[in-house]
Design a protein around this motif. Structure first.
Motif, PDB file in Angstrom:
ATOM      1  N   LYS A  90       4.317   0.339  -0.443  1.00  0.00           N
ATOM      2  CA  LYS A  90       4.419   1.740  -0.845  1.00  0.00           C
ATOM      3  C   LYS A  90       5.036   2.601   0.249  1.00  0.00           C
ATOM      4  O   LYS A  90       5.731   3.579  -0.047  1.00  0.00           O
ATOM      5  N   LEU A  91       4.773   2.267   1.496  1.00  0.00           N
ATOM      6  CA  LEU A  91       5.322   3.005   2.636  1.00  0.00           C
ATOM      7  C   LEU A  91       6.097   2.029   3.523  1.00  0.00           C
ATOM      8  O   LEU A  91       5.652   1.660   4.614  1.00  0.00           O
ATOM      9  N   PRO A  92       7.264   1.592   3.071  1.00  0.00           N
ATOM     10  CA  PRO A  92       7.999   0.538   3.789  1.00  0.00           C
ATOM     11  C   PRO A  92       8.540   0.954   5.142  1.00  0.00           C
ATOM     12  O   PRO A  92       8.870   0.091   5.966  1.00  0.00           O
ATOM     13  N   GLY A  93       8.618   2.256   5.407  1.00  0.00           N
ATOM     14  CA  GLY A  93       9.167   2.701   6.674  1.00  0.00           C
ATOM     15  C   GLY A  93       8.179   2.734   7.812  1.00  0.00           C
ATOM     16  O   GLY A  93       8.541   3.046   8.955  1.00  0.00           O
ATOM     17  N   GLY A  94       6.918   2.374   7.537  1.00  0.00           N
ATOM     18  CA  GLY A  94       5.888   2.441   8.559  1.00  0.00           C
ATOM     19  C   GLY A  94       5.900   1.268   9.521  1.00  0.00           C
ATOM     20  O   GLY A  94       6.556   0.245   9.292  1.00  0.00           O
ATOM     21  N   PHE A 134      -2.784   1.417  10.809  1.00  0.00           N
ATOM     22  CA  PHE A 134      -3.689   0.353  11.239  1.00  0.00           C
ATOM     23  C   PHE A 134      -4.518  -0.100  10.038  1.00  0.00           C
ATOM     24  O   PHE A 134      -5.069   0.733   9.312  1.00  0.00           O
ATOM     25  N   ASP A 135      -4.625  -1.415   9.854  1.00  0.00           N
ATOM     26  CA  ASP A 135      -5.556  -1.979   8.875  1.00  0.00           C
ATOM     27  C   ASP A 135      -6.566  -2.801   9.665  1.00  0.00           C
ATOM     28  O   ASP A 135      -6.258  -3.899  10.139  1.00  0.00           O
ATOM     29  N   THR A 150      -2.979  -4.641   3.510  1.00  0.00           N
ATOM     30  CA  THR A 150      -1.906  -4.299   4.449  1.00  0.00           C
ATOM     31  C   THR A 150      -0.551  -4.394   3.771  1.00  0.00           C
ATOM     32  O   THR A 150       0.280  -3.487   3.873  1.00  0.00           O
ATOM     33  N   VAL A 151      -0.340  -5.488   3.089  1.00  0.00           N
ATOM     34  CA  VAL A 151       0.936  -5.710   2.401  1.00  0.00           C
ATOM     35  C   VAL A 151       1.134  -4.694   1.284  1.00  0.00           C
ATOM     36  O   VAL A 151       2.241  -4.157   1.092  1.00  0.00           O
ATOM     37  N   HIS A 196       6.160 -10.387   6.468  1.00  0.00           N
ATOM     38  CA  HIS A 196       6.219  -8.967   6.098  1.00  0.00           C
ATOM     39  C   HIS A 196       6.428  -8.038   7.301  1.00  0.00           C
ATOM     40  O   HIS A 196       6.328  -6.822   7.155  1.00  0.00           O
ATOM     41  N   HIS A 197       6.718  -8.619   8.446  1.00  0.00           N
ATOM     42  CA  HIS A 197       7.005  -7.834   9.659  1.00  0.00           C
ATOM     43  C   HIS A 197       5.849  -6.891  10.000  1.00  0.00           C
ATOM     44  O   HIS A 197       6.026  -5.688  10.197  1.00  0.00           O
ATOM     45  N   ILE A 198       4.663  -7.467  10.045  1.00  0.00           N
ATOM     46  CA  ILE A 198       3.437  -6.762  10.401  1.00  0.00           C
ATOM     47  C   ILE A 198       2.942  -7.314  11.734  1.00  0.00           C
ATOM     48  O   ILE A 198       2.970  -8.531  11.958  1.00  0.00           O
TER      49      ILE A 198
END
Length: 214
Positions: free
Chosen positions: A36-40, A20-21, A30-31, A62-64
């Motif tokens: 750094k953690l693309p699997g999240g 969560f951001d 967020t990006v 960015h699929h957020i």
């Protein structure tokens, strides 16, 4: 995001964390975390209208998962106090659901017209979406205590990175010392603190020693 060490974060979270951001502004942090953690799985929250259009586009790219809401200790609606100018330059970064205090009422700062925003609690959001955050990055200009004060123990994230420098700038009714006491009561240890931010880790969650980014 200040000195948050993303290498340390990646080493201490699982490969598919829920992140969560809260108070994401333009979603820059967020990006950066997602790179750094693309699997999240990422959830970003912001209620300032100045960022809405940009964030909707960034979230799609960015699929957020983006939610244009304030995170607080209450449900419904709240008054938002948008910042406008600082020293003659556009400054939309310091808006808050907390009213600006005397230190922000000076000629250096200009504030826009207040407006109403939707508000939600962490409990309601997590229960509605059937999720549990592993990590929370939060910068909500003095309202951090409000967000965590209403948090159920069952929904506590393992790691929290929080801005702790702005309580005195707004009419929050709290201080950093109050926030530290709250986090301690929720079962967290403060692992790092500088003039801007602090890192909190659940007592039972094992992490490596934290080294700040210089």
């Amino acid at each position: 995001m200040s000195h948050l060490n993303l290498n340390w974060l990646a080493d201490n979270l699982n490969k598919n964390p829920v992140i969560f951001d809260i108070g994401c502004a333009d979603m820059y942090d967020t990006v950066k975390i997602k790179q750094k953690l693309p699997g999240g799985t990422y959830y970003a929250f912001e209620c300032s209208n100045v960022w809405r259009a940009k964030n909707l586009k960034t979230a799609e790219e960015h699929h957020i998962k983006y939610f244009h809401k304030a995170m607080s200790d209450t449900e419904g609606v709240l008054t938002f106090y948008p910042s406008e100018m600082l020293d003659g330059t556009e400054w939309p970064w310091s808006g808050s659901i907390c009213k600006p205090g005397p230190k922000l009422r000076n000629p250096r700062w200009t504030w826009g017209n207040n407006y109403i925003v939707e508000s939600i609690t962490l409990n309601t959001f997590c229960n509605t979406h059937h999720i549990h955050p592993d990590f929370i990055h939060i910068d909500v200009q003095g309202a951090e205590h409000k967000v965590f004060a209403a948090l159920n123990h069952s929904l506590r994230p393992s790691i929290v990175w929080v801005e702790i420098s702005e309580f005195h700038m707004y009419e929050t009714g709290t201080t950093y010392e109050h926030f530290l006491k709250l986090m301690t009561s929720l079962g967290y240890q403060e692992k790092f603190k500088d003039n801007c931010d602090a890192l909190y880790v659940l007592n039972q969650f094992q992490v490596t020693e934290y080294n700040s980014v210089k």
